[in-house]
Enzyme design. Structure first.
Site, short mmCIF file in Angstrom:
data_model
loop_
_atom_site.label_atom_id
_atom_site.label_comp_id
_atom_site.label_asym_id
_atom_site.label_seq_id
_atom_site.Cartn_x
_atom_site.Cartn_y
_atom_site.Cartn_z
N LYS A 119 0.83 -1.22 0.00
CA LYS A 119 0.00 0.00 0.00
C LYS A 119 0.86 1.26 0.00
O LYS A 119 0.44 2.30 -0.50
CB LYS A 119 -0.97 -0.02 1.16
CG LYS A 119 -1.97 -1.16 1.02
CD LYS A 119 -3.18 -1.04 1.89
CE LYS A 119 -4.27 -2.01 1.47
NZ LYS A 119 -3.84 -3.42 1.45
C1 LIG Z 1 -4.40 -4.49 0.65
C2 LIG Z 1 -3.63 -5.75 0.56
C3 LIG Z 1 -3.95 -6.76 -0.39
C4 LIG Z 1 -5.14 -6.65 -1.32
O1 LIG Z 1 -4.95 -5.68 -2.32
P1 LIG Z 1 -6.22 -5.12 -3.15
O2 LIG Z 1 -5.68 -3.99 -3.94
O3 LIG Z 1 -7.22 -4.67 -2.13
O4 LIG Z 1 -6.73 -6.23 -3.99
C5 LIG Z 1 -3.16 -7.89 -0.44
N1 LIG Z 1 -2.12 -8.06 0.40
C6 LIG Z 1 -1.78 -7.12 1.32
C7 LIG Z 1 -0.64 -7.38 2.23
C8 LIG Z 1 -2.51 -5.94 1.43
O5 LIG Z 1 -2.17 -5.02 2.35
#
Ligand SMILES: *Cc1c(COP(=O)(O)O)cnc(C)c1O
Length: 472
Positions: A119
């Site tokens: 993120k």
């Molecule tokens: C947010 C997140 C995801 C999922 O990603 P999306 O964009 O919501 O599909 C997968 N793995 C981790 C570690 C995350 O923080």
């Protein structure tokens, strides 16, 4: 070509600029902003980017989307501030390195940023771009969010110290790990306000919704994953992954993406539409397999989320799927609005009722599969014993599903979405030990300052007065 944005649900096709969408988030009609037309990237451009530092790749790709609404030189500066050596540590020029595993696959490490989850890749530039836009317009913004863990710390790390923005982040008193609580609490102070709610994540979300209904607080901003600024900052790492994995530019590459809200893999879909030679996009889910069922049956059905050991993928619906649905419904806002209305009203919608079926996903290069706790543990063990690499539980879901689709002739890249240090309990369960932490995470839990969280009950009035007192 002008890269303006339209709302997925707006039949009038009103166009807005990248900068406006950045601050607006959700469109007024409830739709999501998406480029009216995807910009193109040629093989010659890809060849010219090979070996370039990540910041430059990110700049060249994003510049096609911002399209002058943030001047190019400014955009480059903002990206350089988002992706610094200091924040991304020892990796240096390539902040999203590919790690080759035994078994014909590789992982692309997207998690080396300040909070150890992918993120950061999008929230760091989002914060810089929003602050820049607010400064230009001489405005300021108060953000109110709710987090169950990962998004909160990533957003706070990104917005910390920016002059135009204050962040109020609600987190549940129960349900977060000590590591996550410390990651957030250390950032309290200045423009970051952490509020601990005596309840669960749902209670935090309900409080946010309640405040948004109050005219006094309706203007508070959000940073959730539907913001187009976030999605567009995820496209460059598909370009970088492609450049690292393809033997010759023009050869095809497959990607597998551990998915929740469908933001990450959507960026892969857009990279493909731009002309990056991506063959397959494999959507991996955990026990919460809404997306896997959708891809296999054409039926999108909301299902209550269960708590798993890959918690950042625990979703009941996938907000960003609306943008893919827009593309597969022929970019027809009228059909899309109807499709989403059925989903919102009944919790279920079938592509069959729109003259399509599940084949449309395969035709667009999608494949899917799901994982579970047992498979995650097995995959963490297998990758460690075969390749001497420790992967986190979310990445393990991806690797587990990727194995079903690996072909000798096409490189398969699995997106590594978090570092194992965030999920040590599951790593210990799988391996019987936890690896030594990087210096920056050593003893993190003990660094949580006293009073870092302002504590409230499930009490909208207490929240309102706390915000009022701090935004004057
Ligand atoms: C947010 C997140 C995801 C999922 O990603 P999306 O964009 O919501 O599909 C997968 N793995 C981790 C570690 C995350 O923080």
């Amino acid at each position: 070509m002008v890269c303006n944005l339209i709302s997925t649900r707006d039949v009038s096709e009103r166009e807005i600029s990248y900068s406006d969408a950045l601050l607006e988030g959700l469109a007024p009609d409830g739709g999501l902003y998406i480029p009216k037309e995807y910009p193109r990237i040629s093989l010659d451009e890809l060849k010219a980017m090979r070996g370039a530092p990540y910041n430059d790749i990110a700049f060249r790709v994003k510049d096609k989307f911002t399209d002058g609404s943030i001047p190019s030189a400014e955009l480059h500066t903002l990206l350089n501030r988002a992706y610094t050596q200091e924040k991304w540590g020892y990796i240096g020029r390539n902040i999203v390195p590919l790690i080759v595993l035994v078994g014909g696959l590789a992982i692309e490490n997207l998690s080396q940023g300040p909070t150890a989850a992918f993120k950061d890749m999008a929230l760091q530039p989002l914060a810089q771009e929003m602050n820049y836009e607010l400064e230009r317009r001489n405005k300021s913004l108060v953000i109110l969010g709710a987090t169950s863990g990962d998004t909160g710390s990533s957003a706070e790390a990104a917005f910390k110290g920016l002059s135009r923005i204050k962040v109020f982040m609600l987190s549940p008193k129960t349900g977060m790990s000590d590591f996550q609580r410390a990651q957030m609490g250390i950032l309290s102070g200045g423009n970051v306000y952490n509020i601990s709610v005596d309840g669960r994540f749902d209670d935090c979300q309900d409080l946010v919704k309640l405040l948004k209904k109050d005219p006094e607080f309706a203007k508070l901003g959000a940073v959730n994953s539907i913001n187009w600024g976030r999605i567009s900052s995820q496209i460059p790492y598909y370009v970088s992954g492609y450049l690292q994995a393809a033997r010759n530019i023009g050869d095809e590459v497959d990607f597998t993406v551990s998915s929740g809200n469908f933001g990450n893999v959507l960026a892969g879909h857009i990279a493909k539409q731009m002309g990056v030679p991506i063959r397959r996009l494999v959507v991996a889910t955990n026990e919460n397999n809404v997306l896997d069922r959708l891809m296999k049956t054409g039926i999108y059905q909301m299902t209550p989320a269960q708590v798993t050991s890959s918690p950042s993928m625990d979703i009941s619906k996938a907000s960003n799927y609306e943008r893919l649905a827009f593309d597969i419904l022929g970019r027809n806002p009228k059909a899309l609005a109807k499709y989403m209305q059925i989903f919102e009203r009944t919790g279920k919608v079938d592509l069959g009722d729109f003259g399509l079926n599940s084949e449309v996903f395969a035709l667009n290069g999608f494949r899917s599969g799901s994982s579970n706790h047992q498979k995650r543990l097995e995959e963490i063990r297998r990758v460690y014993s075969e390749s001497d690499v420790i992967i986190d539980p979310h990445t393990a879901d991806g690797v587990s599903v990727a194995r079903q689709f690996v072909e000798r002739s096409v490189p398969m890249v699995v997106m590594a979405t978090a570092l194992p240090v965030k999920f040590e309990d599951t790593i210990r369960e799988a391996l019987g030990f936890v690896p030594k932490r990087e210096n920056r995470f050593e003893g993190l839990e003990s660094r949580l300052p006293a009073g870092a969280f302002h504590e409230i009950g499930i009490d909208a009035e207490a929240l309102k007065s706390y915000i009022r007192a701090n935004i004057r």
